[in-house]
Write an enzyme that holds these catalytic residues in place. Structure first.
Site, PDB file in Angstrom:
ATOM      1  N   ASP A   1      -0.811  -2.758   2.536  1.00 11.97           N
ATOM      2  CA  ASP A   1       0.103  -3.765   1.989  1.00 11.97           C
ATOM      3  C   ASP A   1       0.270  -3.568   0.487  1.00 11.97           C
ATOM      4  OD1 ASP A   1      -0.198  -4.959   4.479  1.00 11.97           O
ATOM      5  OD2 ASP A   1      -1.819  -6.252   3.747  1.00 11.97           O
TER       6      ASP A   1
HETATM    7  N1  URA Z   1      -5.363  -4.793   6.701  1.00 10.32           N
HETATM    8  C1  URA Z   1      -4.576  -5.568   5.932  1.00 10.32           C
HETATM    9  O1  URA Z   1      -4.508  -6.777   6.127  1.00 10.32           O
HETATM   10  N2  URA Z   1      -3.871  -4.976   4.968  1.00 10.32           N
HETATM   11  C2  URA Z   1      -3.918  -3.671   4.703  1.00 10.32           C
HETATM   12  O2  URA Z   1      -3.249  -3.198   3.792  1.00 10.32           O
HETATM   13  C3  URA Z   1      -4.752  -2.871   5.501  1.00 10.32           C
HETATM   14  C4  URA Z   1      -5.468  -3.468   6.499  1.00 10.32           C
END
Ligand code: URA
Length: 253
Positions: A105
């Site tokens: 993310d």
């Molecule tokens: N889990 C998440 O919530 N975000 C990420 O970027 C990777 C794994």
């Protein structure tokens, strides 16, 4: 017309740094072609000539690159963003074009692989191969035993039940979590589901690959040993051990 490619271009393409940095490697007499110290301006055919840097042959498959990036917060895991936000591909060399393996993310930090090796990327990203991913997770307050048990056993998300996860409490609301699935925003949603929204999320390991010294925004090429370990993790299911990071570089925490 002269044959072959300029040596510094070949070295840059396998991730040894910018062309300028690679020219310096040549000038410092650290590069050999077919056993002889190379001179600036030298052209090579990477399919035929043996190119070594500091005594180690470069790249095991010409043209394929595998970068390990420490993604900083605020970058988007995509090759181009219509909204013009900074992307992870802007942090690595433009040529050859690479793409991220899986995604983190925008607000998540840590290790991300980028490659032009489509076959390996598919195998790593595919959930059936179960490559472990390890995260440092910071939440506002310590979880209860029952909440920890729920995370470990699996929680119901709107796209299904999560597989068993490893969760170790490091200090209060700071935990280490290992999962091997790749559901969208999985870690954040798992912690949301037990009432503890994630405040900071850092990926610290992908299968056998970790590097505590790679700083945010820094990248490096995987070593041949790391690449082999990754390929075998994909073939056999994930492994923890195996390879020490080859370079100095840190997940800032
Ligand atoms: N889990 C998440 O919530 N975000 C990420 O970027 C990777 C794994």
């Amino acid at each position: 017309m002269e044959e072959g490619e300029r040596l510094q271009k070949v070295l840059a393409r396998v991730g040894l740094g910018s062309r300028r940095t690679c020219e310096d490697l040549i000038a410092e007499e650290r590069v050999k072609v077919n056993g002889e110290i190379a001179e600036l301006g030298r052209r090579v055919d990477p399919e035929v000539d043996l190119v070594e840097v500091d005594g180690a042959p470069i790249g095991i498959r010409p043209g394929l690159v595998h970068y390990l990036l420490n993604k900083p917060v605020g970058t988007v895991t995509t090759a181009s963003d219509p909204q013009g936000r900074p992307t992870v591909t802007q942090l690595v060399p433009v040529e050859p074009r690479v793409f991220p393996v899986g995604r983190l993310d925008m607000d998540t930090e840590g290790l991300l692989l980028l490659t032009n090796d489509g076959e390996l990327a598919n195998r790593i990203a595919h959930p059936s191969h179960g490559v472990e991913k390890e995260y440092l997770v910071q939440v506002g307050s310590a979880l209860s035993r029952a909440e920890l048990r729920q995370l470990r056993e699996g929680v119901e998300l709107d796209d299904g039940l999560t597989a068993p996860a490893k969760v170790a409490v490091l200090d209060g609301g700071l935990m280490r979590m290992v999962i091997h699935e790749g559901k969208n925003r999985q870690v954040r949603r798992m912690f949301d589901s037990v009432g503890h929204p994630v405040e900071r999320l850092i990926r610290t390991r992908i299968g056998p690959i970790s590097d505590r010294r790679l700083g945010p925004g820094q990248w490096r090429e995987l070593s041949s040993a790391e690449l082999r370990a990754l390929e075998s993790a994909v073939a056999t299911g994930s492994k923890r051990s195996g390879v020490k990071p080859s370079s100095s570089a840190s997940v800032d925490r």
